[in-house]
Design a protein around this motif. Structure first.
Motif, short mmCIF file in Angstrom:
data_model
loop_
_atom_site.label_atom_id
_atom_site.label_comp_id
_atom_site.label_asym_id
_atom_site.label_seq_id
_atom_site.Cartn_x
_atom_site.Cartn_y
_atom_site.Cartn_z
N TYR A 1 6.02 10.40 -3.65
CA TYR A 1 5.03 9.40 -4.03
C TYR A 1 3.80 9.54 -3.16
N GLU A 2 2.67 9.13 -3.72
CA GLU A 2 1.42 9.11 -2.98
C GLU A 2 0.74 7.78 -3.22
N GLY A 3 -0.16 7.40 -2.31
CA GLY A 3 -0.94 6.19 -2.48
C GLY A 3 -0.55 5.11 -1.50
N GLY A 4 -1.46 4.16 -1.35
CA GLY A 4 -1.24 3.06 -0.43
C GLY A 4 -0.34 1.98 -1.01
N LYS A 5 -0.16 0.94 -0.23
CA LYS A 5 0.71 -0.17 -0.61
C LYS A 5 0.27 -0.74 -1.96
N CYS A 7 -0.04 0.81 -4.67
CA CYS A 7 -0.68 1.83 -5.51
C CYS A 7 0.10 3.13 -5.55
N LYS A 8 1.33 3.09 -5.04
CA LYS A 8 2.11 4.33 -5.00
C LYS A 8 2.38 4.84 -6.40
N ARG A 9 2.17 6.13 -6.55
CA ARG A 9 2.41 6.78 -7.85
C ARG A 9 3.27 8.01 -7.63
N LYS A 27 -0.73 4.81 -11.14
CA LYS A 27 0.55 4.13 -11.01
C LYS A 27 0.99 3.56 -12.35
N GLU A 30 2.02 7.61 -14.86
CA GLU A 30 2.12 9.01 -14.47
C GLU A 30 2.71 9.82 -15.61
#
Length: 178
Positions: A1-5, A7-9, A27, A30
């Protein structure tokens, strides 16, 4: 997963069999864009989330297969082989049959095109078209096709044995062919 709190995708999923799926998009929307296999094969996908369809498969030897159709109904329409040949297919999913093979010549020139007829796995060559306009016809089952007649660009044609006489006349200068 990538992205901040919040917003994880999802961007990647690794499977125990060595397969890796890659995803793109925001998010919750995908979409899968490719699958890499342990043997070096890579499948590419297009489409929205849950409607992704395979459009291309690339093989380690340089071969490429192209697909058309909706998800779970994709059908192979073309294969580009490492030696430059291009095979064309028709038919439904998992029932594709080869209908044409374009053989390249040197320096990007067309050498000849073969046409096929028959069901998947039993396709047989029925015709060969050469760049000089000559068309050669064949009959017989797959693997046992035999030449039966030829048509020349100038309209002259012949069948099996008479072709030998036609070629002899041509070489002796008695007949000029295109």
């Amino acid at each position: 997963y990538e992205g901040g709190k919040g917003c994880k995708r999802m961007v990647r999923v690794d499977f125990p069999d060595g397969r890796v799926q890659y995803f793109e998009g925001e998010k919750d929307i995908e979409r899968m864009v490719r699958t890499a296999w342990r043997n070096g094969q890579v499948w590419y996908y297009e489409g929205e989330k849950d409607a992704e369809r395979r459009v291309r498969s690339v093989y380690p030897d340089g071969g490429v297969q192209y697909y058309e159709g909706d998800r779970d109904a994709e059908r192979m329409v073309r294969v580009e082989l490492p030696d430059g040949r291009v095979q064309h297919f028709e038919g439904g999913p998992r029932a594709e049959r080869m209908v044409r093979v374009v053989h390249p010549g040197g320096k990007g020139k067309l050498y000849y095109t073969c046409y096929y007829d028959g069901e998947q796995g039993a396709e047989r060559m029925v015709r060969q078209e050469l760049p000089n306009g000559r068309v050669q016809h064949y009959e017989g089952e797959r693997g046992s096709e035999r030449f039966v007649r030829v048509e020349f660009a100038n309209g002259i044609g012949c069948v099996e044995r008479s072709c030998v006489l036609l070629y002899v006349a041509c070489f002796r200068g008695l007949l000029r062919m295109a």
